[in-house]
Design an enzyme around this catalytic site. Structure first.
Site, short mmCIF file in Angstrom:
data_model
loop_
_atom_site.label_atom_id
_atom_site.label_comp_id
_atom_site.label_asym_id
_atom_site.label_seq_id
_atom_site.Cartn_x
_atom_site.Cartn_y
_atom_site.Cartn_z
N GLU A 106 -3.08 -9.25 2.63
CA GLU A 106 -3.07 -9.57 4.02
C GLU A 106 -4.35 -9.33 4.42
O GLU A 106 -4.78 -10.29 4.92
CB GLU A 106 -2.01 -9.35 4.47
CG GLU A 106 -2.60 -7.74 5.76
CD GLU A 106 -2.00 -6.41 4.28
OE1 GLU A 106 -2.64 -5.64 5.21
OE2 GLU A 106 -1.60 -6.83 3.27
N HIS B 153 -3.80 -4.57 -0.27
CA HIS B 153 -3.76 -5.13 0.99
C HIS B 153 -2.93 -6.62 0.60
O HIS B 153 -4.65 -7.22 0.41
CB HIS B 153 -3.85 -4.77 1.85
CG HIS B 153 -4.16 -3.49 2.25
ND1 HIS B 153 -3.20 -2.71 3.22
CD2 HIS B 153 -4.43 -2.46 2.26
CE1 HIS B 153 -2.78 -2.13 4.00
NE2 HIS B 153 -4.12 -1.45 2.86
N CYS C 58 0.90 -1.01 0.21
CA CYS C 58 0.06 0.08 -0.01
C CYS C 58 0.97 1.78 0.62
O CYS C 58 1.88 1.53 -0.63
CB CYS C 58 -1.20 0.10 1.01
SG CYS C 58 -2.54 1.57 1.16
#
Length: 211
Positions: free
Chosen positions: A188, A186, A79
């Site tokens: 994750e 992102h 990011c």
């Protein structure tokens, strides 16, 4: 072991939990000596480019990151962390970045070429479109991933763009050159696609994904 760089502006919890799910040992630290022990680094980031670079410069972490990359240590920016890899950003006035990749960071216009307004920040799931092969994308599908950002990169060299997405403009979504990688989204928080990319990065860093 992966080193997650803690400089006070990252989404540290979700990144560390993702590495735990992958069974990957990690250290979460802003201490350069601790981070030197890592085989790969992750630079997360949420917030202002200018604030982030101020902290990285003041703490000596910017110089540490550049030196680590020069020595061949893999680096993944996430990011804002991806944006910091580039030369400069216009956010809150021109600010120099880490300069590891050529390009600059600009704000979404918020209006299409035909005058239609659209929401900024870009927040939500968008499909990836792959452009170049990379160990980071090996075995990964062109699925949807999760973005939250108001700024995007205009690369100085299109060859660094491994995958893009579309939000009025072409958005570099995955970048990479040498041992430097970045994702604007992102990983994750991006389900199976994101976890596959993170797993590939761990493989690159630990030597099991370089073939």
């Amino acid at each position: 072991m992966i080193g997650i760089i803690d400089y006070g502006m990252g989404n540290l919890y979700s990144v560390s939990k993702a590495l735990e799910r992958l069974g990957c040992p990690y250290v979460l630290s802003g201490d350069k000596e601790e981070l030197e022990q890592a085989r790969g680094l992750i630079l997360p980031g949420v917030g202002s480019f200018r604030d982030a670079m101020h902290i990285l410069n003041e703490t000596g972490l910017a110089a540490f990151i550049r030196s680590a990359v020069e020595n061949g240590t893999p680096l993944l920016g996430i990011c804002l962390g991806m944006q910091l890899l580039f030369d400069e950003s216009e956010e809150n006035g021109p600010t120099k970045g880490l300069g590891l990749l050529r390009g600059r960071v600009v704000r979404f216009p918020g209006v299409t070429k035909t005058g239609e307004p659209y929401k900024v920040p870009h927040m939500g799931w968008n499909r990836l479109r792959f452009h170049r092969p990379s160990p980071l994308l090996r075995g990964v599908e062109e699925g949807h991933v999760y973005f939250v950002h108001s700024y995007y990169v205009i690369p100085g060299d299109e060859d660094v763009v491994l995958a893009s997405s579309e939000y009025d403009v072409d958005v570099p979504a995955v970048v990479g050159r040498g041992c430097v990688f970045g994702t604007q989204f992102h990983p994750e928080k991006s389900g199976a696609v994101g976890m596959s990319i993170l797993n590939n990065y761990v493989g690159i860093a630990t030597g099991r994904g370089n073939g």
